[in-house]
Scaffold this motif. Structure first.
Motif, PDB file in Angstrom:
ATOM      1  N   MET A 320      -3.169   3.986   3.427  1.00 53.53           N
ATOM      2  CA  MET A 320      -2.777   3.551   2.375  1.00 53.53           C
ATOM      3  C   MET A 320      -1.605   2.324   2.351  1.00 53.53           C
ATOM      4  SD  MET A 320      -0.462   5.691  -0.866  1.00 53.53           S
ATOM      5  CE  MET A 320      -2.281   6.499  -1.694  1.00 53.53           C
ATOM      6  N   LEU A 321      -0.848   2.150   3.213  1.00 52.01           N
ATOM      7  CA  LEU A 321      -0.116   1.246   3.468  1.00 52.01           C
ATOM      8  C   LEU A 321      -1.085  -0.058   3.735  1.00 52.01           C
ATOM      9  CD1 LEU A 321       2.743   0.076   3.975  1.00 52.01           C
ATOM     10  CD2 LEU A 321       2.660   0.590   6.292  1.00 52.01           C
ATOM     11  N   ALA A 322      -1.921   0.073   4.476  1.00 50.86           N
ATOM     12  CA  ALA A 322      -3.074  -1.189   4.915  1.00 50.86           C
ATOM     13  C   ALA A 322      -3.579  -1.601   3.497  1.00 50.86           C
ATOM     14  CB  ALA A 322      -3.607  -0.758   6.117  1.00 50.86           C
ATOM     15  N   ALA A 323      -4.100  -0.545   2.742  1.00 55.01           N
ATOM     16  CA  ALA A 323      -4.901  -1.038   1.588  1.00 55.01           C
ATOM     17  C   ALA A 323      -4.092  -1.422   0.634  1.00 55.01           C
ATOM     18  CB  ALA A 323      -5.407   0.453   0.975  1.00 55.01           C
ATOM     19  N   ALA A 324      -2.709  -1.014   0.333  1.00 51.42           N
ATOM     20  CA  ALA A 324      -1.797  -1.713  -0.524  1.00 51.42           C
ATOM     21  C   ALA A 324      -1.477  -3.042  -0.146  1.00 51.42           C
ATOM     22  CB  ALA A 324      -0.557  -0.596  -0.818  1.00 51.42           C
ATOM     23  N   ALA A 325      -1.198  -3.290   1.078  1.00 49.29           N
ATOM     24  CA  ALA A 325      -0.907  -4.773   1.662  1.00 49.29           C
ATOM     25  C   ALA A 325      -2.095  -5.735   1.327  1.00 49.29           C
ATOM     26  CB  ALA A 325      -0.617  -4.810   2.969  1.00 49.29           C
ATOM     27  N   VAL A 326      -3.175  -5.074   1.188  1.00 51.42           N
ATOM     28  CA  VAL A 326      -4.568  -6.096   0.979  1.00 51.42           C
ATOM     29  C   VAL A 326      -4.592  -6.247  -0.603  1.00 51.42           C
ATOM     30  CG1 VAL A 326      -7.057  -6.335   1.054  1.00 51.42           C
ATOM     31  CG2 VAL A 326      -5.685  -5.398   3.179  1.00 51.42           C
ATOM     32  N   TYR A 327      -4.203  -5.171  -1.166  1.00 50.87           N
ATOM     33  CA  TYR A 327      -4.333  -5.298  -2.688  1.00 50.87           C
ATOM     34  C   TYR A 327      -3.244  -6.238  -3.180  1.00 50.87           C
ATOM     35  CZ  TYR A 327      -3.648  -4.093  -7.521  1.00 50.87           C
ATOM     36  OH  TYR A 327      -3.632  -4.042  -9.026  1.00 50.87           O
ATOM     37  N   ALA A 328      -1.898  -5.993  -2.606  1.00 49.23           N
ATOM     38  CA  ALA A 328      -0.943  -7.011  -2.888  1.00 49.23           C
ATOM     39  C   ALA A 328      -1.116  -8.373  -2.573  1.00 49.23           C
ATOM     40  CB  ALA A 328       0.438  -6.488  -2.518  1.00 49.23           C
ATOM     41  N   ALA A 329      -1.926  -8.615  -1.429  1.00 42.59           N
ATOM     42  CA  ALA A 329      -1.968  -9.950  -1.188  1.00 42.59           C
ATOM     43  C   ALA A 329      -3.086 -10.458  -2.101  1.00 42.59           C
ATOM     44  CB  ALA A 329      -2.775  -9.908   0.327  1.00 42.59           C
ATOM     45  N   ARG A 330      -4.012  -9.664  -2.498  1.00 44.33           N
ATOM     46  CA  ARG A 330      -5.257 -10.363  -3.593  1.00 44.33           C
ATOM     47  C   ARG A 330      -4.571 -10.635  -4.822  1.00 44.33           C
ATOM     48  NH1 ARG A 330     -10.490  -9.793  -2.187  1.00 44.33           N
ATOM     49  NH2 ARG A 330     -10.972  -9.790  -4.392  1.00 44.33           N
ATOM     50  N   CYS A 331      -3.526 -10.050  -5.360  1.00 45.78           N
ATOM     51  CA  CYS A 331      -2.641 -10.095  -6.554  1.00 45.78           C
ATOM     52  C   CYS A 331      -1.745 -11.347  -6.577  1.00 45.78           C
ATOM     53  CB  CYS A 331      -2.021  -8.664  -6.837  1.00 45.78           C
ATOM     54  SG  CYS A 331      -2.561  -7.327  -7.283  1.00 45.78           S
ATOM     55  N   THR A 332      -1.339 -11.554  -5.266  1.00 45.16           N
ATOM     56  CA  THR A 332      -0.492 -12.689  -4.967  1.00 45.16           C
ATOM     57  C   THR A 332      -1.105 -13.847  -5.002  1.00 45.16           C
ATOM     58  OG1 THR A 332       1.030 -11.388  -3.763  1.00 45.16           O
ATOM     59  CG2 THR A 332       1.291 -13.808  -3.413  1.00 45.16           C
ATOM     60  N   LEU A 333      -2.371 -13.952  -4.448  1.00 46.91           N
ATOM     61  CA  LEU A 333      -3.324 -15.113  -4.509  1.00 46.91           C
ATOM     62  C   LEU A 333      -4.123 -15.385  -5.684  1.00 46.91           C
ATOM     63  CD1 LEU A 333      -4.144 -14.909  -0.598  1.00 46.91           C
ATOM     64  CD2 LEU A 333      -2.483 -16.331  -1.654  1.00 46.91           C
ATOM     65  N   GLY A 334      -4.139 -14.219  -6.504  1.00 46.30           N
ATOM     66  CA  GLY A 334      -4.888 -14.341  -7.699  1.00 46.30           C
ATOM     67  C   GLY A 334      -6.270 -14.189  -7.537  1.00 46.30           C
ATOM     68  N   LYS A 335      -6.829 -13.373  -6.548  1.00 45.70           N
ATOM     69  CA  LYS A 335      -8.231 -13.265  -6.119  1.00 45.70           C
ATOM     70  C   LYS A 335      -8.724 -12.538  -7.460  1.00 45.70           C
ATOM     71  CE  LYS A 335      -8.284 -14.869  -2.052  1.00 45.70           C
ATOM     72  NZ  LYS A 335      -8.987 -16.052  -1.594  1.00 45.70           N
ATOM     73  N   SER A 336     -10.134 -12.587  -7.654  1.00 48.90           N
ATOM     74  CA  SER A 336     -11.083 -12.051  -8.789  1.00 48.90           C
ATOM     75  C   SER A 336     -12.119 -11.356  -7.895  1.00 48.90           C
ATOM     76  CB  SER A 336     -11.131 -13.012  -9.901  1.00 48.90           C
ATOM     77  OG  SER A 336     -11.863 -12.281 -10.804  1.00 48.90           O
ATOM     78  N   PRO A 337     -12.439 -10.196  -8.274  1.00 50.08           N
ATOM     79  CA  PRO A 337     -11.525  -9.131  -9.051  1.00 50.08           C
ATOM     80  C   PRO A 337     -10.417  -8.973  -8.295  1.00 50.08           C
ATOM     81  CG  PRO A 337     -13.661  -8.157  -8.218  1.00 50.08           C
ATOM     82  CD  PRO A 337     -13.884  -9.840  -7.941  1.00 50.08           C
ATOM     83  N   LEU A 338      -9.349  -8.181  -8.678  1.00 51.25           N
ATOM     84  CA  LEU A 338      -8.176  -7.632  -7.832  1.00 51.25           C
ATOM     85  C   LEU A 338      -8.887  -6.662  -6.854  1.00 51.25           C
ATOM     86  CD1 LEU A 338      -5.335  -7.733 -10.404  1.00 51.25           C
ATOM     87  CD2 LEU A 338      -5.911  -9.479  -8.492  1.00 51.25           C
ATOM     88  N   TRP A 339      -9.591  -5.581  -7.565  1.00 53.98           N
ATOM     89  CA  TRP A 339     -10.214  -4.777  -6.599  1.00 53.98           C
ATOM     90  C   TRP A 339     -11.401  -4.257  -6.605  1.00 53.98           C
ATOM     91  CZ3 TRP A 339      -7.663  -3.383  -2.485  1.00 53.98           C
ATOM     92  CH2 TRP A 339      -7.920  -2.115  -1.817  1.00 53.98           C
ATOM     93  N   SER A 340     -12.348  -4.323  -6.046  1.00 52.32           N
ATOM     94  CA  SER A 340     -13.795  -4.270  -6.280  1.00 52.32           C
ATOM     95  C   SER A 340     -14.281  -2.829  -5.875  1.00 52.32           C
ATOM     96  CB  SER A 340     -14.803  -5.234  -5.646  1.00 52.32           C
ATOM     97  OG  SER A 340     -14.529  -5.244  -4.245  1.00 52.32           O
TER      98      SER A 340
END
Length: 406
Positions: A320-340
């Motif tokens: 969960m810590l690893a997945a949350a780090a990737v999700y937060a990184a995508r939110c910070t960089l404005g990736k789309s979609p944020l979670w696929s």
């Protein structure tokens, strides 16, 4: 399964063989013909003749049964009452069919469920990308087994999970632990060790502290001894004991490091093969499509910030810590979609499940510049790390008070 004919024991061997041969032949009776009816040929061979009336009744009954087999007719269902022991007949129409036709076998049920699951998986696979397609020819990528490997990691990560132990340590606190982690990150960078070594070091430290009372003056000794063990496990060329003694400014003698190393291994029962956040980070970053070096560096930076904070390290499991780090990184960089769907499939977590942990990581990101513990901040502010530490944190995951600068 057909049953053999029961032959009286007093008959001679020739008659027994003849009856067995007839029972095992092709002209076996159907199930409903099997009963206590006497065959005319068998009666002829017997010593006692069968009365003609009994034979006539038997033939009439058999003829009636053959008619039922040749041409199915509406049958009568006999309902037996256990209390009154009375029989009631109920006519079953052709439209309703026999009661046996309405009962599905276990094989039919399992087959239907299997088809339903396969159809669901096929519909899901439409939106799930194959992240291992490019590595099909790479033997080191073990694409045939990688999914099974990570499924095993998910099943066994609870075995190496550290529970809340700080209340059981009378001489140390969470702040001291953060100071130790910050120093170990500097040592790790100074020795140019692999990322696996750092995450395994912290797992060893936390597991040992959850089992053994440690005095404040020995906390750093636990840290360097744990890193020495992790280096022997992960590194090709591990630093020597004297290197750790030197980098700790000779605060401990060589013999003290060896004694503590043995104490840690004995307490952990030499159990070092545990899933750490790094193992999951590598896989989850690969599943983060589209991905680039900046996303990778930022995810590792956020994971190290979470590793440094005691509440985050003990509250959330490594995956969960690893997945949350990737999700937060995508939110910070404005990736789309944020979670696929691809990310959800490989991590096993939905966006809502990661929200609380991701908010903690983004909060640590927003306060890292002002913190006195700057080992990770300095490390990821360098050009070789794409200066991800200087990026503005994801506003959508920041608390309202921090977002407005209060």
């Amino acid at each position: 399964m057909a049953s053999r004919a029961i032959v009286p024991q007093h008959e001679n061997n020739g008659e027994v063989k003849q009856l067995y041969a007839r029972a095992d032949g092709r002209n076996r009776r159907v199930l409903q013909d099997i009963g206590n009816f006497v065959d005319e040929r068998a009666a002829a061979k017997g010593k006692k003749p069968i009365p003609e009336g009994v034979v006539a009744v038997a033939q009439a009954v058999k003829g009636a049964q053959r008619k039922v087999v040749d041409k199915p007719k509406p049958e009568d269902v006999i309902v037996i009452s256990s209390g009154e022991r009375t029989e009631k007949s109920k006519h079953v129409s052709k439209r309703q069919g026999s009661s046996r036709k309405q009962v599905k076998t276990l094989t039919q049920i399992l087959s239907a469920r299997s088809k339903a699951v396969c159809g669901l998986i096929n519909r899901l696979n439409v939106s799930i990308e194959d992240i291992d397609g490019e590595d099909a020819g790479n033997e080191l990528a073990v694409t045939e087994y990688v999914d099974d490997i990570y499924e095993f990691y998910k099943l066994t990560e609870d075995e190496g999970l550290v529970r809340d132990y700080m209340d059981l340590q009378p001489d140390i606190n969470a702040k001291m632990r953060s100071i130790l982690v910050d120093w170990l990150i500097e040592v790790h960078r100074k020795f140019e060790l692999t990322p696996e070594t750092l995450y395994l070091t912290m797992n060893i430290v936390d597991r040992f502290l959850s089992m053994k009372f440690v005095q404040r003056k020995e906390l750093q000794l636990v840290g360097i001894s744990a890193m020495l063990i992790a280096c022997k496990y992960e590194e090709i060329w591990a630093p020597e004991v004297n290197d750790f003694v030197f980098i700790s400014d000779n605060a401990y003698a060589r013999e003290q490091v060896l004694v503590m190393e043995k104490a840690i291994l004995d307490k952990l029962e030499w159990y070092l093969t545990v899933p750490t956040p790094y193992m999951f980070l590598v896989r989850f970053i690969k599943a983060s499509i589209p991905s680039d070096d900046k996303t990778e560096d930022l995810a590792f930076y956020l994971a190290e910030l979470g590793l440094m904070q005691y509440p985050t390290a003990v509250k959330y499991c490594p995956s969960m810590l690893a997945a949350a780090a990737v999700y937060a990184a995508r939110c910070t960089l404005g990736k789309s979609p944020l979670w696929s769907e691809t990310m959800k499939h490989h991590t096993g977590y939905s966006e809502n499940q990661l929200m609380n942990c991701a908010k903690h990581l983004v909060k640590f990101h927003s306060t890292a510049a002002e913190s006195k513990l700057k080992a990770s901040y300095s490390k990821f502010s360098s050009l070789d790390r794409n200066v991800v530490a200087l990026l503005a944190p994801a506003k959508s995951l920041l608390p309202v008070a921090i977002h407005h600068g209060e």
